[in-house]
Motif scaffolding. Structure first.
Motif, PDB file in Angstrom:
ATOM      1  N   UNK C  18      25.108   8.764 -16.805  1.00  0.00           N
ATOM      2  CA  UNK C  18      26.387   8.050 -16.791  1.00  0.00           C
ATOM      3  C   UNK C  18      26.583   7.380 -15.440  1.00  0.00           C
ATOM      4  N   UNK C  19      26.651   6.090 -15.432  1.00  0.00           N
ATOM      5  CA  UNK C  19      26.921   5.386 -14.187  1.00  0.00           C
ATOM      6  C   UNK C  19      28.416   5.163 -14.042  1.00  0.00           C
ATOM      7  N   UNK C  20      28.833   4.857 -12.830  1.00  0.00           N
ATOM      8  CA  UNK C  20      30.231   4.501 -12.633  1.00  0.00           C
ATOM      9  C   UNK C  20      30.385   3.004 -12.877  1.00  0.00           C
ATOM     10  N   UNK C  21      31.495   2.645 -13.508  1.00  0.00           N
ATOM     11  CA  UNK C  21      31.690   1.254 -13.914  1.00  0.00           C
ATOM     12  C   UNK C  21      31.610   0.295 -12.727  1.00  0.00           C
ATOM     13  N   UNK C  22      32.212   0.707 -11.596  1.00  0.00           N
ATOM     14  CA  UNK C  22      32.226  -0.168 -10.421  1.00  0.00           C
ATOM     15  C   UNK C  22      30.817  -0.435  -9.905  1.00  0.00           C
ATOM     16  N   UNK C  23      30.005   0.594  -9.841  1.00  0.00           N
ATOM     17  CA  UNK C  23      28.634   0.413  -9.345  1.00  0.00           C
ATOM     18  C   UNK C  23      27.820  -0.460 -10.305  1.00  0.00           C
ATOM     19  N   UNK C  24      27.995  -0.237 -11.598  1.00  0.00           N
ATOM     20  CA  UNK C  24      27.223  -1.015 -12.586  1.00  0.00           C
ATOM     21  C   UNK C  24      27.593  -2.500 -12.512  1.00  0.00           C
ATOM     22  N   UNK C  25      28.885  -2.768 -12.335  1.00  0.00           N
ATOM     23  CA  UNK C  25      29.313  -4.161 -12.220  1.00  0.00           C
ATOM     24  C   UNK C  25      28.708  -4.788 -10.958  1.00  0.00           C
ATOM     25  N   UNK C  26      28.693  -4.019  -9.892  1.00  0.00           N
ATOM     26  CA  UNK C  26      28.152  -4.532  -8.627  1.00  0.00           C
ATOM     27  C   UNK C  26      26.646  -4.772  -8.728  1.00  0.00           C
ATOM     28  N   UNK C  27      25.950  -3.887  -9.426  1.00  0.00           N
ATOM     29  CA  UNK C  27      24.509  -4.102  -9.609  1.00  0.00           C
ATOM     30  C   UNK C  27      24.266  -5.407 -10.382  1.00  0.00           C
ATOM     31  N   UNK C  28      25.111  -5.631 -11.383  1.00  0.00           N
ATOM     32  CA  UNK C  28      25.002  -6.882 -12.142  1.00  0.00           C
ATOM     33  C   UNK C  28      25.207  -8.094 -11.228  1.00  0.00           C
ATOM     34  N   UNK C  29      26.192  -8.002 -10.354  1.00  0.00           N
ATOM     35  CA  UNK C  29      26.457  -9.113  -9.419  1.00  0.00           C
ATOM     36  C   UNK C  29      25.243  -9.331  -8.503  1.00  0.00           C
ATOM     37  N   UNK C  30      24.662  -8.234  -8.062  1.00  0.00           N
ATOM     38  CA  UNK C  30      23.508  -8.363  -7.156  1.00  0.00           C
ATOM     39  C   UNK C  30      22.319  -9.045  -7.847  1.00  0.00           C
ATOM     40  N   UNK C  31      22.119  -8.730  -9.121  1.00  0.00           N
ATOM     41  CA  UNK C  31      21.023  -9.380  -9.861  1.00  0.00           C
ATOM     42  C   UNK C  31      21.252 -10.893  -9.886  1.00  0.00           C
ATOM     43  N   UNK C  32      22.506 -11.279 -10.138  1.00  0.00           N
ATOM     44  CA  UNK C  32      22.825 -12.709 -10.169  1.00  0.00           C
ATOM     45  C   UNK C  32      22.663 -13.343  -8.786  1.00  0.00           C
ATOM     46  N   UNK C  33      23.006 -12.593  -7.751  1.00  0.00           N
ATOM     47  CA  UNK C  33      22.810 -13.104  -6.380  1.00  0.00           C
ATOM     48  C   UNK C  33      21.325 -13.371  -6.128  1.00  0.00           C
ATOM     49  N   UNK C  59      27.927 -20.147 -11.724  1.00  0.00           N
ATOM     50  CA  UNK C  59      27.190 -20.828 -10.648  1.00  0.00           C
ATOM     51  C   UNK C  59      25.694 -20.866 -10.976  1.00  0.00           C
ATOM     52  N   UNK C  60      25.182 -19.764 -11.502  1.00  0.00           N
ATOM     53  CA  UNK C  60      23.748 -19.674 -11.823  1.00  0.00           C
ATOM     54  C   UNK C  60      23.336 -20.578 -12.965  1.00  0.00           C
ATOM     55  N   UNK C  61      24.272 -20.830 -13.875  1.00  0.00           N
ATOM     56  CA  UNK C  61      23.940 -21.640 -15.053  1.00  0.00           C
ATOM     57  C   UNK C  61      24.057 -23.137 -14.779  1.00  0.00           C
ATOM     58  N   UNK C  62      24.626 -23.509 -13.628  1.00  0.00           N
ATOM     59  CA  UNK C  62      24.787 -24.931 -13.318  1.00  0.00           C
ATOM     60  C   UNK C  62      23.400 -25.589 -13.215  1.00  0.00           C
ATOM     61  N   UNK C  63      23.152 -26.552 -14.050  1.00  0.00           N
ATOM     62  CA  UNK C  63      21.862 -27.248 -14.050  1.00  0.00           C
ATOM     63  C   UNK C  63      20.748 -26.441 -14.691  1.00  0.00           C
ATOM     64  N   UNK C  64      21.056 -25.321 -15.268  1.00  0.00           N
ATOM     65  CA  UNK C  64      20.044 -24.425 -15.852  1.00  0.00           C
ATOM     66  C   UNK C  64      20.610 -23.876 -17.167  1.00  0.00           C
ATOM     67  N   UNK C  65      20.684 -24.724 -18.214  1.00  0.00           N
ATOM     68  CA  UNK C  65      21.353 -24.305 -19.451  1.00  0.00           C
ATOM     69  C   UNK C  65      20.789 -23.019 -20.045  1.00  0.00           C
TER      70      UNK C  65
END
Lengths: 54, 311, 134
Positions: C18-33, C59-65
């Protein structure tokens, strides 16, 4: 998996489409070579090389 | 409503290459389901490859031509108004070609030139409506029609509906979706959920229903595909599903093959069964498993179906 | 910011428990970074609909459909974050946390896979149409 696995369906009368596609592909390859600045000399003298089929 | 139903009762059928090979169970079950429901499929005469992913990525206009030729055969050689493509790749490509021919003069020019040289009538945007197998059952029969015909309810069967990435993307080539009540949603598609619920199934909330299965990575990096699929299968099980219902031959084969590979290579074992929605609906209508090609699937679900009284 | 390999290893652990929601969201953000930086772009610090991950995806999808193939995955992460944080005592919380970890893992696998195969040239949605500009 059924007979279709061994007997691939064929499109009949494809030769016209094949010729049209080949002609188009060659035209596009010439266009790309020009855009990339390849074979410019040949193009300038009107003796463009045959497109590569690699 | 009657007019809508009758419009879809007889459609041109474009199985595409995958359904003649690895996705043959989908072909068999689609035809069997149509027959059981009194619907008529007329194979597109002399069809060709839609251009798949390979051609599209090299030259999108050539893919537009290939897909347009299929639609031209249906419209101009058969006089059909509706083309049904059960494969997400074919469905997507025909829709993309339709969009390009509507909006891009260069595409119209290329299709016109190639069609003339090939010796057939050029397809004009709007001549046919391309639909998916889900649209076909939904529009021609509907949930009420299915409920009336169910003989072996799927009651108690917990299903995760997996639509894959191409059924809804990109949004702009599917103008009929997200168009009000009753239409399909691109962010949360539900047509498969609706149909299987009408057959008695209990759909689970499955957050990865449109996530990438890594299908196209299979050749370049099988491990990426295996991990993506293993994650989808684990998520389906975590959602409480016993079955993943599919509507695309590429997704289906990928899920089946990487389920085995995930266990062998990554030690990730999942038991969720993988069946085409057409197989599940066919079974619900009382068709035998062989009639809907269950024996052609890679994953073995016969024991499960026997337990549920469906085989 | 953690490396992609570290994010993957962490998610491996979290999907099993079980992960904590805040950490999982942050990991997702880091992947996008990582995706943005690999494309030479500075990740923005903006929010969209109240969430940075949605702004980063845009931001990641701009120019990259083709990057839109993970739009719903990002939205599901946000949805599960909301479920978990707004109903912490819900009987489904443990299951929701596991599901959120699997969703975050899918985002990681999808994006790291795209980054890997982008180097191979024209291939499915993982590549740019090289000839679009020709």
């Amino acid at each position: 998996m059924g007979l279709a696995t061994f007997v691939a369906p064929r499109t009949r009368g494809w030769s016209g489409a094949r010729a049209a596609i080949e002609e188009y592909v060659e035209e596009q390859q010439r266009h790309h070579r020009r855009a990339l600045g390849l074979g410019q000399q040949a193009a300038a003298t009107g003796e463009e090389r045959e497109p590569m089929h690699d | 409503m009657t007019d809508t139903k009758s419009r879809y009762r007889e459609v041109a059928y474009y199985p595409g290459c995958a359904l003649e090979g690895s996705g043959h169970a989908y072909n068999r079950s689609t035809r069997a389901l149509g027959k059981a429901l009194g619907l008529k499929l007329k194979d597109v005469k002399n069809w060709n490859c839609c251009g798949a992913m390979e051609v599209k990525n090299i030259d999108p206009k050539l893919q537009t031509y290939l897909s347009s030729r299929v639609m031209s055969m249906a419209a101009n050689e058969m006089g059909q108004e509706v083309v049904m493509a059960p494969c997400n790749g074919c469905y997507h490509n025909l829709k993309k070609a339709e969009y390009d021919l509507q909006h891009d003069a260069d595409s119209r020019d290329v299709v016109g030139r190639l069609s003339e040289k090939a010796g057939h009538t050029a397809y004009q945007a709007g001549q046919v409506e391309t639909i998916h197998a889900l649209d076909w059952i939904k529009q021609a029969i509907g949930e009420d029609g299915l409920r009336e015909r169910v003989r072996n309810s799927l009651q108690g069967m917990r299903i995760a509906n997996y639509y894959g990435c191409m059924y809804t993307r990109p949004r702009h080539i599917f103008p009929e979706k997200d168009s009000g009540p009753g239409s399909e949603s691109t962010s949360k598609p539900h047509f498969m959920d609706d149909l299987l619920a009408a057959a008695g199934a209990e759909n689970v909330d499955f957050p990865l229903k449109t996530a990438c299965c890594g299908g196209a990575h299979t050749l370049s990096d099988s491990d990426t595909s295996t991990r993506l699929v293993a994650n989808i299968l684990q998520a389906a099980e975590a959602a409480g599903a016993e079955v993943i219902a599919t509507e695309c031959p590429t997704c289906h084969s990928g899920l089946e093959m990487h389920q085995i590979r995930a266990e062998k290579r990554l030690g990730i074992k999942t038991d969720v069964k993988i069946l085409y929605f057409t197989q599940l609906l066919g079974l619900a209508l009382g068709l035998k498993p062989r009639k809907v090609g269950v024996q052609e699937n890679i994953s073995d679900s016969m024991g499960f179906l026997k337990e549920r009284g469906l085989a | 910011m953690s490396t992609l390999a570290d994010i993957g290893a962490r998610l491996d652990t979290l999907t099993a428990g079980e992960g904590e929601a805040g950490e999982l969201l942050e990991l997702g953000e880091q992947v996008l970074e990582h995706w943005l930086q690999a494309h030479g772009r500075q990740p923005l610090d903006e929010r969209r609909e109240g969430f940075r991950i949605l702004a980063l995806h845009r931001q990641g999808a701009a120019g990259e459909p083709s990057f839109n193939a993970c739009r719903e995955t990002c939205r599901e992460l946000v949805y599960h974050y909301n479920l978990i944080t707004m109903q912490p005592d819900h009987p489904d919380t443990a299951r929701r946390k596991r599901m959120m970890a699997l969703i975050a893992n899918h985002l990681f696998l999808f994006i790291s896979g795209k980054l890997q195969t982008a180097g191979l040239g024209e291939f499915c949605c993982s590549s740019r149409p090289l000839r679009a500009e020709a």
